[in-house]
Motif scaffolding. Structure first.
Motif, PDB file in Angstrom:
ATOM      1  N   GLU A 194       0.813  -1.214   0.000  1.00 26.98           N
ATOM      2  CA  GLU A 194       0.000   0.000   0.000  1.00 26.98           C
ATOM      3  C   GLU A 194       0.849   1.267   0.000  1.00 26.98           C
ATOM      4  OE1 GLU A 194      -4.004  -1.798   2.149  1.00 26.98           O
ATOM      5  OE2 GLU A 194      -2.781  -0.340   3.219  1.00 26.98           O
ATOM      6  N   ILE A 195       2.016   1.175   0.619  1.00 22.95           N
ATOM      7  CA  ILE A 195       2.898   2.359   0.585  1.00 22.95           C
ATOM      8  C   ILE A 195       3.289   2.636  -0.866  1.00 22.95           C
ATOM      9  CG2 ILE A 195       5.138   3.321   1.293  1.00 22.95           C
ATOM     10  CD1 ILE A 195       4.898   1.636   3.853  1.00 22.95           C
TER      11      ILE A 195
ATOM     12  N   ILE B 293       6.060   1.307  -2.613  1.00 25.02           N
ATOM     13  CA  ILE B 293       7.475   1.250  -2.979  1.00 25.02           C
ATOM     14  C   ILE B 293       7.763  -0.140  -3.532  1.00 25.02           C
ATOM     15  CG2 ILE B 293       9.801   1.168  -1.990  1.00 25.02           C
ATOM     16  CD1 ILE B 293       9.264   3.406  -0.358  1.00 25.02           C
TER      17      ILE B 293
ATOM     18  N   THR C 289      11.695   2.394   4.598  1.00 29.03           N
ATOM     19  CA  THR C 289      12.633   3.503   4.859  1.00 29.03           C
ATOM     20  C   THR C 289      13.850   3.127   5.697  1.00 29.03           C
ATOM     21  OG1 THR C 289      11.539   4.149   6.917  1.00 29.03           O
ATOM     22  CG2 THR C 289      10.663   5.101   4.878  1.00 29.03           C
TER      23      THR C 289
ATOM     24  N   LEU D  64       3.274   8.194   4.954  1.00 22.95           N
ATOM     25  CA  LEU D  64       4.528   7.905   4.228  1.00 22.95           C
ATOM     26  C   LEU D  64       4.384   8.204   2.742  1.00 22.95           C
ATOM     27  CD1 LEU D  64       5.889   4.610   5.834  1.00 22.95           C
ATOM     28  CD2 LEU D  64       6.921   6.884   5.922  1.00 22.95           C
ATOM     29  N   ARG D  65       3.223   7.842   2.192  1.00 23.30           N
ATOM     30  CA  ARG D  65       3.011   8.124   0.767  1.00 23.30           C
ATOM     31  C   ARG D  65       3.132   9.620   0.496  1.00 23.30           C
ATOM     32  NH1 ARG D  65       0.953   4.454  -2.877  1.00 23.30           N
ATOM     33  NH2 ARG D  65       0.042   6.166  -4.057  1.00 23.30           N
TER      34      ARG D  65
ATOM     35  N   LEU E  81       6.744  10.589   0.707  1.00 27.08           N
ATOM     36  CA  LEU E  81       7.535  10.076  -0.418  1.00 27.08           C
ATOM     37  C   LEU E  81       7.077  10.666  -1.748  1.00 27.08           C
ATOM     38  CD1 LEU E  81       7.584   6.340   0.748  1.00 27.08           C
ATOM     39  CD2 LEU E  81       9.567   7.863   0.677  1.00 27.08           C
TER      40      LEU E  81
ATOM     41  N   LEU F 101       4.121  10.313  -3.157  1.00 28.50           N
ATOM     42  CA  LEU F 101       3.199   9.478  -3.934  1.00 28.50           C
ATOM     43  C   LEU F 101       1.784   9.995  -3.681  1.00 28.50           C
ATOM     44  CD1 LEU F 101       4.853   6.168  -2.777  1.00 28.50           C
ATOM     45  CD2 LEU F 101       5.019   7.106  -5.072  1.00 28.50           C
TER      46      LEU F 101
END
Ligand code: SF4
Lengths: 430, 169
Positions: A62-63, A65, A163, B160-161, B164, B166
């Motif tokens: 979901e993040i 990466i 990270t 975090l998205r 980053l 996103l």
């Protein structure tokens, strides 16, 4: 022998003396010093997950990466539900295996190695001075090697995979010094149960514990791990055994990775200082349904049992099996009692076979299960029916933990459990 | 400014994660709606019948102690619990809730001023919990700004998205 010197991180003026937790977090966050309650971002050295890597994985996707931050610093294994008890778990294992391949995760132990808190130290992943996070609350266990080791949730582990860092509030530290010699059949489990009983289930909430003292110096690595393992049950964020030559020798023999053995400064500040002498300590038991409901075994002696369990990340190591085998040798488990023995790892299992303990168990009528968590978490293998009573070497006796919410779980040492299995009722070893 | 309002669903001290989310359902790893069907199921089965989406859980000391299972926070969030206010929390549950965007507040004294079923109001920014039936208030420890940011972003993943670069839909 060179132990990374305690003076290395000292302020030139001799101020800012730090505890182990503070030193490691300072190092990991790139600061000269840190203070309790300060929030720092630390670089993670080792990130461990078991079956719940499946939850981490979904959050990681979901993040959004593609690649994990460092495929060499992630350790994955299966221990909680092995072999798969359901199709769902089989699919979980399968997804994680695929992820391991896809990402090139270097350290993956499939379902044949054992419990994370034994397998990681055995393979040199638990090192002094490192920050180790695991999606398992008993990750505090690795503090027995001077590692800043703590449990985190799956979503934040996904953040770590992405990270390589994580925020921590620098914990206050407390120091527990242990002196004296144990009576026969009294062990680290009895000691830590008595401490949990004294301090309570929230007695060390958010804190770092440092264990030291002559008794600890003489203690085996396995026994030290019992202390840091159960420190979680007082709410500790991390628990350390101050590293010594034994620690360094153990870790050196298992890895070529460099590490720095950080020791507490002499004038570091502690919010609490406890001195405990074990000369008069007797066998202890945590009664249902909380780990801090601790009494001497003598007080509950005579309680009829249905099941006895020797194993888990608390007490499934070779010395635990040895202590149980010594008591069970040539004896029979009481009719009507199910004795389950679960070695903590494949290596422990193999040693126990070599030393003849497994034969003792089987002859006595015990059921020896594959290395893993077994019934400890109530997911499979050996669950309890309503009204049944179990005496167990595990670390939690919450309502419903091991099957029925109307079952009763008592926590004790391997010696006490073995003796009770023979007697058919809770009995202190003597 | 963020206000959360809801009916109090009250628990005592030491509510552990095995009680909140039984181990036998840990094989549910991805279906969050399914997790929500098992909140407190073995020990407080009445919860599933009497609690409603929007309720605020009021807990005693050491709420969420025990295992690191994130399902314990996830099941509450997806059940629709608006926030958890407690005398104190165990640290992993506390972090998990924040990371999922479920507001958690340490409010010493809250179990004294709130009864089961009372309507309460939480002011996240000011760190206040108010019982609207009695008008009594207790202070809660204010969350550091970066934690508030994670909660306001809707949890760590979205946070975090954002960091980053996103997109968040
Ligand atoms: S043995 Fe029990 S306490 Fe230890 S990791 Fe496995 S489930 Fe957790």
């Amino acid at each position: 022998m060179v132990l990374g010197s305690g003076s290395q991180n000292k302020h030139p003026m001799g101020k800012n003396q730090m505890t182990i937790a503070e030193k490691i977090l300072a190092k990991a966050s790139g600061n000269d010093t840190v203070k309790p309650r300060e929030i720092v971002t630390a670089q993670i050295d080792v990130a461990m997950s078991h079956e719940n890597a499946d939850v981490v994985l979904r959050a990681f996707r979901e993040i959004g990466i593609e690649k994990v931050w460092d495929a060499e610093r992630i350790v994955l294994l299966f221990d909680h539900r092995i072999p798969a008890e359901s199709e769902k778990t089989a699919a979980t294992h399968q997804r994680i295996r695929m992820f391991v391949k896809e990402q090139g995760i270097k350290h993956f132990y499939d379902l044949n190695e054992g419990i994370c808190h034994q397998v990681l130290p055995e393979n040199g992943h638990s090192r002094p001075g490192d920050v180790l996070v695991g999606t398992d609350s008993h990750t505090t266990t690795h503090g027995a090697f001077g590692t800043f080791a703590t449990g985190i949730g799956a979503t934040e582990m996904a953040g770590v995979w992405a990270t390589g860092e994580l925020w921590f509030m620098v914990p206050e530290s407390m120091r527990i010094k242990i002196s004296g010699d144990f009576n026969k059949h009294v062990s680290a489990k009895d000691l830590i149960l008595s401490i949990v009983g004294k301090l309570g289930a929230a007695g060390a909430d958010y804190k770092a514990i440092e264990f030291s003292g002559e008794t600890i110096s003489n203690m085996s690595i396995a026994s030290r791990m019992v202390l840091t393992n159960l420190s979680m049950e007082m709410g500790a964020k991390v628990a350390f055994v101050v590293p010594d030559k034994k620690t360094v020798d153990y870790v050196r023999s298992r890895t070529n990775q460099p590490f720095s053995t950080l020791l507490p400064d002499q004038d570091a500040e502690y919010v609490e200082d406890l001195d405990i002498n074990v000369n008069d300590l007797e066998s202890m038991v945590a009664c249902p349904h909380s780990v801090d409901n601790v009494k001497p075994v003598a007080e509950v002696a005579g309680m009829r049992i249905d099941q006895a369990l020797i194993g888990s990340c608390t007490n499934g190591r070779l010395e635990d099996l040895a202590s149980a085998a010594e008591i069970l040798d040539g004896k029979q488990v009481s009719p009507g009692v199910r004795l389950l023995v679960i070695p903590a790892s494949r290596r422990v299992y193999l040693e126990a076979v070599r030393k003849g303990y497994v034969e003792v168990f089987i002859r006595s009528g015990a059921l020896v299960l594959n290395p893993g968590c077994g019934p400890c978490l109530g997911a499979h293998q050996g669950l309890m029916a309503p009204g049944e009573v179990c005496i167990s070497t595990t670390n939690r006796n919450f309502k419903g933990r091991m099957g029925s919410s109307e079952a009763f779980v008592f926590l004790a040492s391997p010696a006490t459990v073995a003796q009770s299995a023979i007697a058919g009722e809770i009995t202190a070893p003597n | 400014m963020q206000m959360i309002k809801g009916r109090a669903y009250k628990f005592g001290d030491g509510i552990n994660t095995d009680v909140i989310y039984p181990g036998r359902y840990l094989s549910i790893t991805t279906d969050r709606e399914e997790m929500a069907k098992h909140c407190f199921e073995t020990v407080y089965p009445e919860f599933l019948k009497t609690a409603r989406a929007g309720d605020i859980i009021v807990g005693g000391k050491n709420f969420g102690c025990g295992s690191s299972r994130e399902q314990a926070a996830t099941c509450l969030k997806y059940f629709g619990i608006g926030a958890v206010v407690a005398e104190s929390f165990a640290r992993i549950f506390y972090r998990n809730a924040i990371n999922l965007g479920l507001p958690v507040l340490v409010a010493p004294g809250v179990t004294r001023v709130v009864d089961h079923g009372d309507d309460i109001e939480i002011d996240l920014d000011r760190g206040m919990v108010k019982n609207t039936r009695t008008n009594e208030t207790v202070e809660s420890t204010r969350l550091p700004s970066f934690i508030l940011e994670i909660i306001n972003d809707g949890g760590l993943i979205k946070h975090l998205r954002k960091k980053l670069g996103l997109s968040n839909k």
